[in-house]
Design a protein around this motif. Structure first.
Motif, PDB file in Angstrom:
ATOM      1  N   UNK A   1       0.829  -1.204   0.000  1.00 18.69           N
ATOM      2  CA  UNK A   1       0.000   0.000   0.000  1.00 18.69           C
ATOM      3  C   UNK A   1       0.867   1.258   0.000  1.00 18.69           C
ATOM      4  N   UNK A   2       1.872   1.260   0.855  1.00 17.62           N
ATOM      5  CA  UNK A   2       2.796   2.394   0.910  1.00 17.62           C
ATOM      6  C   UNK A   2       3.512   2.576  -0.426  1.00 17.62           C
ATOM      7  N   UNK A   3       3.909   1.456  -1.033  1.00 14.12           N
ATOM      8  CA  UNK A   3       4.587   1.505  -2.331  1.00 14.12           C
ATOM      9  C   UNK A   3       3.667   2.106  -3.396  1.00 14.12           C
ATOM     10  N   UNK A   4       2.395   1.708  -3.383  1.00 15.60           N
ATOM     11  CA  UNK A   4       1.423   2.249  -4.341  1.00 15.60           C
ATOM     12  C   UNK A   4       1.233   3.747  -4.125  1.00 15.60           C
ATOM     13  N   UNK A   5       1.121   4.172  -2.864  1.00 15.70           N
ATOM     14  CA  UNK A   5       0.955   5.603  -2.569  1.00 15.70           C
ATOM     15  C   UNK A   5       2.129   6.409  -3.121  1.00 15.70           C
ATOM     16  N   UNK A   6       3.345   5.889  -2.918  1.00 17.35           N
ATOM     17  CA  UNK A   6       4.540   6.600  -3.389  1.00 17.35           C
ATOM     18  C   UNK A   6       4.553   6.725  -4.904  1.00 17.35           C
TER      19      UNK A   6
ATOM     20  N   UNK B   1      -5.935   9.304  -3.809  1.00 20.29           N
ATOM     21  CA  UNK B   1      -6.987  10.072  -4.490  1.00 20.29           C
ATOM     22  C   UNK B   1      -7.620  11.054  -3.510  1.00 20.29           C
ATOM     23  N   UNK B   2      -7.893  10.591  -2.306  1.00 22.43           N
ATOM     24  CA  UNK B   2      -8.512  11.452  -1.296  1.00 22.43           C
ATOM     25  C   UNK B   2      -7.532  12.514  -0.803  1.00 22.43           C
ATOM     26  N   UNK B   3      -6.251  12.172  -0.747  1.00 26.51           N
ATOM     27  CA  UNK B   3      -5.242  13.178  -0.392  1.00 26.51           C
ATOM     28  C   UNK B   3      -5.250  14.315  -1.405  1.00 26.51           C
ATOM     29  N   UNK B   4      -5.411  13.968  -2.676  1.00 25.99           N
ATOM     30  CA  UNK B   4      -5.509  14.994  -3.727  1.00 25.99           C
ATOM     31  C   UNK B   4      -6.755  15.850  -3.502  1.00 25.99           C
ATOM     32  N   UNK B   5      -7.856  15.209  -3.149  1.00 24.01           N
ATOM     33  CA  UNK B   5      -9.101  15.937  -2.903  1.00 24.01           C
ATOM     34  C   UNK B   5      -8.962  16.905  -1.726  1.00 24.01           C
ATOM     35  N   UNK B   6      -8.179  16.514  -0.750  1.00 21.85           N
ATOM     36  CA  UNK B   6      -7.981  17.382   0.424  1.00 21.85           C
ATOM     37  C   UNK B   6      -7.329  18.696   0.013  1.00 21.85           C
ATOM     38  N   UNK B   7      -6.475  18.633  -0.993  1.00 18.34           N
ATOM     39  CA  UNK B   7      -5.787  19.836  -1.475  1.00 18.34           C
ATOM     40  C   UNK B   7      -6.628  20.626  -2.473  1.00 18.34           C
ATOM     41  N   UNK B   8      -7.567  19.936  -3.129  1.00 16.76           N
ATOM     42  CA  UNK B   8      -8.370  20.588  -4.183  1.00 16.76           C
ATOM     43  C   UNK B   8      -9.853  20.288  -3.977  1.00 16.76           C
ATOM     44  N   UNK B   9     -10.386  20.709  -2.853  1.00 19.78           N
ATOM     45  CA  UNK B   9     -11.776  20.386  -2.532  1.00 19.78           C
ATOM     46  C   UNK B   9     -12.752  21.148  -3.437  1.00 19.78           C
ATOM     47  N   UNK B  10     -13.831  20.449  -3.811  1.00 20.02           N
ATOM     48  CA  UNK B  10     -14.919  21.083  -4.545  1.00 20.02           C
ATOM     49  C   UNK B  10     -14.642  21.381  -5.993  1.00 20.02           C
TER      50      UNK B  10
ATOM     51  N   UNK C   1     -12.026  11.495  -9.885  1.00 21.03           N
ATOM     52  CA  UNK C   1     -11.634  10.089 -10.060  1.00 21.03           C
ATOM     53  C   UNK C   1     -12.810   9.235 -10.494  1.00 21.03           C
ATOM     54  N   UNK C   2     -12.542   8.339 -11.447  1.00 19.65           N
ATOM     55  CA  UNK C   2     -13.504   7.323 -11.867  1.00 19.65           C
ATOM     56  C   UNK C   2     -12.956   5.975 -11.438  1.00 19.65           C
ATOM     57  N   UNK C   3     -13.786   5.200 -10.753  1.00 24.62           N
ATOM     58  CA  UNK C   3     -13.397   3.870 -10.296  1.00 24.62           C
ATOM     59  C   UNK C   3     -14.311   2.872 -11.016  1.00 24.62           C
ATOM     60  N   UNK C   4     -13.759   2.113 -11.936  1.00 18.34           N
ATOM     61  CA  UNK C   4     -14.547   1.158 -12.709  1.00 18.34           C
ATOM     62  C   UNK C   4     -14.616  -0.162 -11.963  1.00 18.34           C
TER      63      UNK C   4
END
Length: 201
Positions: free
Chosen positions: A9-14, A40-49, A54-57
């Motif tokens: 998980x950490x490797x994927x985040x990096x 993805x949520x970390x990105x949202x925290x910086x760019x809310x609204x 993100x699309x999750x198929x």
């Protein structure tokens, strides 16, 4: 909750934060969803609204609800204001209309429903803020008609958003390198990484 991340998980985040595309390969129930929903949520925290990010198929409708619950749990933990929506054949007409008026930041959908969105008149505007596409259960999709649908949709979305990040999730697959190549395409394979867990089934 006192949870600690696994190494994969950490490797994927990096890799995600470095802008890479790739596939996360780990057994069912080991936390593959969190390996990609967290950044993805970390990105949202910086760019809310800012609209649909993100699309999750999810090829299986039952899986969509599980992903939504995991995403909402993480959103609550991060303390941000973000919406997670589901759009499948079972979604009501009213809910679909509401989504068109105001898309959630994270949309969980099927290959078929994604193609319907791509057929709408003003679809480029709908996807103008899109940052990430995650294809879950890629081992079930690749090689079939729905896999081809994903390839076509990704080809179109890459044209709309040159910086789009593409990730796949797979529990088990025979030829991981080939699966990565098919998912990303020849134009993106050089940037592709395979994140494999060491967790046994």
């Amino acid at each position: 909750k006192g949870w600690k991340p696994f190494e994969f998980q950490t490797e994927a985040w990096n890799h995600f934060h470095l802008g890479h595309d790739g596939i996360v390969n780990a057994p069912t129930g080991s936390g593959k969803t969190y390996s990609l929903i967290i950044p993805i949520i970390e990105h949202l925290k910086l760019h809310q609204g800012i609209g649909l990010v993100a699309i999750w198929v999810a090829p299986i409708k039952a899986l969509a609800k599980e992903i939504q619950l995991s995403a909402e749990r993480a959103i609550e933990a991060f303390g941000i204001d973000a919406q997670v929506g589901i759009r499948t054949g079972d979604t009501s007409t009213k809910e679909k209309q509401n989504q068109i008026k105001k898309m959630p930041q994270i949309l969980i959908t099927t290959p078929e429903s994604l193609h319907i969105l791509l057929s709408r008149k003003h679809y480029p505007k709908m996807f103008s803020k899109l940052q990430t596409v995650v294809v879950d259960e890629w081992h079930d999709l690749i090689g079939g008609k729905r896999g081809v649908q994903i390839e076509l949709a990704l080809s179109r979305l890459k044209r709309l958003q040159s910086g789009l990040q593409i990730w796949g999730i797979s529990a088990t697959i025979g030829n991981m390198e080939e699966a990565l190549h098919v998912l990303l395409g020849s134009d993106r394979i050089e940037n592709g990484v395979l994140v494999k867990s060491k967790i046994k089934k």
